[in-house]
Design an enzyme around this catalytic site. Structure first.
Site, short mmCIF file in Angstrom:
data_model
loop_
_atom_site.label_atom_id
_atom_site.label_comp_id
_atom_site.label_asym_id
_atom_site.label_seq_id
_atom_site.Cartn_x
_atom_site.Cartn_y
_atom_site.Cartn_z
N GLU A 16 -3.97 13.44 4.47
CA GLU A 16 -2.85 12.50 4.34
C GLU A 16 -2.10 12.67 3.02
OE1 GLU A 16 -3.29 8.77 6.80
OE2 GLU A 16 -5.12 8.69 5.59
N ARG A 42 3.34 13.42 9.82
CA ARG A 42 3.88 12.33 9.01
C ARG A 42 3.81 12.66 7.51
NH1 ARG A 42 -1.07 9.59 11.28
NH2 ARG A 42 -2.68 9.56 9.67
N ASP A 43 4.22 11.68 6.71
CA ASP A 43 4.10 11.69 5.25
C ASP A 43 4.92 12.80 4.58
OD1 ASP A 43 2.31 9.70 5.81
OD2 ASP A 43 0.52 10.79 5.17
N TRP A 54 0.85 -1.19 0.00
CA TRP A 54 0.00 0.00 0.00
C TRP A 54 0.89 1.24 0.00
CZ3 TRP A 54 1.29 -2.82 4.22
CH2 TRP A 54 1.55 -2.19 5.43
N ASP A 55 0.32 2.44 -0.06
CA ASP A 55 1.05 3.72 0.00
C ASP A 55 2.34 3.69 -0.82
OD1 ASP A 55 -0.97 4.21 1.78
OD2 ASP A 55 0.29 5.14 3.28
#
Length: 452
Positions: free
Chosen positions: A274, A203-204, A53-54
């Site tokens: 996100e 994050r991210d 994923w991601d």
């Protein structure tokens, strides 16, 4: 700041931050312009041994995809495919995959093999290939060696890696040096101790250069005091305080950044913005984020979807695309089939990648997945690359115009087939756009009956 009411006046020193307001988000609605087709399982997943994923490309400083001896490289979060999908974030490892054609991908292995990355697990980020060196930005979640999982999040960097190729393929090798680049300051960006919301985010990291200046975008939350008048004094709404953060490298050093005020606030609207990222085209800055239906504040209905905003400069006044911000979402009868979208510029279009999430599942909440037998939880989780969605960008408007195969990730110089829709043509009829009027509940999975 785009003020709809006094509800959005916050007790902090960033009153000029553009805002995604409740008035904007109230207009979120599925339409033929923003719904992707139903996704069916591919003939074969990216790797049958892994949940994947991601995903993100290895890129150069100018944002272009790095091609190394004819290979393109993607990074992705991963776990064993034997693990229940809901547990994958607790053990997430960043792996890399490589391809010559953007269709067939080979698993390369863990990116940080032979080193000890920060955190008890690593979440999403971005990757830079600069002068032969790999800079792997990631989210260090928790702390290495912790007895129980925590959700502390720091923006971290692994640097020192390099890429090797030969007749057998491509390898990313160390040695790696890991460091924390950024932590929240408690003023512009909420700390874990300040958090009162359903989740905490810092994050991210997403590497980006603009006009010769070097930045990291990231997901964060805006501190909102308990006695704030924000959201009309509604304490429940104040807990939803997502933002898109930004840090700048004053010298252009890709390993040294300083926090700057956020690009966008979603206070009173949404808790999680996100994987923020940008496309710049013809002087317009398109800012994209992914978000969930359950992270919208009380009184607002959204979807698991890609949301977007546009401005005339990096620090401009971002306006929601299509009026509400909704750019791309799943059909009503497959509301969780894809997630974690990332848009790449491709001529007149943007190509949007995602991962294949829960399919053959149309309950209104993902929480219901946990009521399914374990075998069904595994069967209904895609855990691989989703079909790539083709998106037309036209000023402040967007439209879905086609799709490509699962995991087909072409480069900008690679031709695409004709889109299914061109301006001036009638919109194709797609029966999955809206639920039947007679009984929107028909066909829903009865979770109680399948719970062993």
């Amino acid at each position: 700041m785009n003020l709809e009411s006094d509800d959005l006046l916050l007790d902090r020193d960033v009153h000029d931050t553009p805002a995604w307001t409740r008035a904007h988000a109230a207009g979120i609605e599925r339409s033929d312009e923003n719904v992707a087709p139903i996704i069916y399982p591919p003939d074969a997943p990216l790797d049958p041994d892994l949940h994947v994923w991601d995903t993100w490309f290895l890129r150069r400083r100018d944002g272009s995809v790095a091609e190394i001896d004819g290979y393109r490289v993607i990074f992705a979060l991963s776990s064993s495919s034997a693990l229940l999908p809901g547990k994958r974030h607790d053990v997430a490892t960043i792996r890399y995959f490589y391809s010559r054609d953007g269709r067939e991908w080979t698993t390369g292995g863990p990116v940080f093999e032979g080193s000890e990355p920060l955190g008890s697990r690593q979440w999403a980020g971005s990757a830079l290939y600069d002068d032969g060196e790999v800079f792997a930005y990631y989210t260090a979640s928790g702390r290495r060696g912790e007895a129980e999982l925590t959700y502390t999040q720091r923006i971290a960097l692994g640097r020192g890696g390099s890429v090797e190729t030969d007749g057998d393929g491509l390898r990313i090798v160390g040695p790696w040096e890991h460091s924390v680049l950024l932590e929240p300051d408690g003023e512009r960006y909420e700390t874990e101790a300040q958090s009162r919301g359903m989740t905490y985010t810092f994050r991210d990291p997403w590497f980006f250069e603009d006009d010769g200046r070097t930045y990291l975008l990231f997901e964060a939350n805006t501190p909102v005091p308990e006695d704030s008048a924000a959201c009309g004094g509604d304490a429940a709404q104040r807990e939803f305080n997502g933002s898109v953060g930004i840090a700048e490298s004053p010298t252009g050093d890709p390993a040294a950044f300083e926090l700057r005020p956020p690009l966008l606030d979603a206070v009173c609207v949404n808790q999680e913005l996100e994987r923020p990222h940008l496309i710049v085209r013809d002087g317009t800055y398109y800012l994209f984020v992914s978000s969930h239906d359950h992270t919208f504040a009380p009184g607002l209905d959204g979807y698991d979807a890609l949301y977007g905003f546009a401005a005339d400069s990096l620090r401009g006044d971002y306006e929601p695309l299509n009026g509400s911000g909704l750019v791309l979402t799943n059909p009503w009868n497959a509301p969780f089939q894809a997630y974690s979208w990332l848009a790449d510029d491709h001529g007149d279009e943007a190509l949007v990648t995602a991962f294949f999430n829960y399919f053959d599942f149309d309950r209104p909440s993902l929480d219901d997945v946990a009521h399914l037998p374990e075998s069904e939880q595994l069967r209904r989780f895609g855990g691989t690359l989703a079909p790539t969605v083709r998106l037309r960008l036209d000023g402040r408007r967007t439209r879905v115009v086609g799709t490509l195969d699962h995991g087909h990730l072409p480069l900008p110089d690679e031709e695409l087939p004709e889109p299914w829709w061109e301006p001036g043509e009638d919109v194709p009829v797609r029966e999955y756009l809206t639920p039947p009027e007679a009984d929107a509940g028909d066909g829903l999975l009865d979770v109680a009956e399948t719970d062993g």
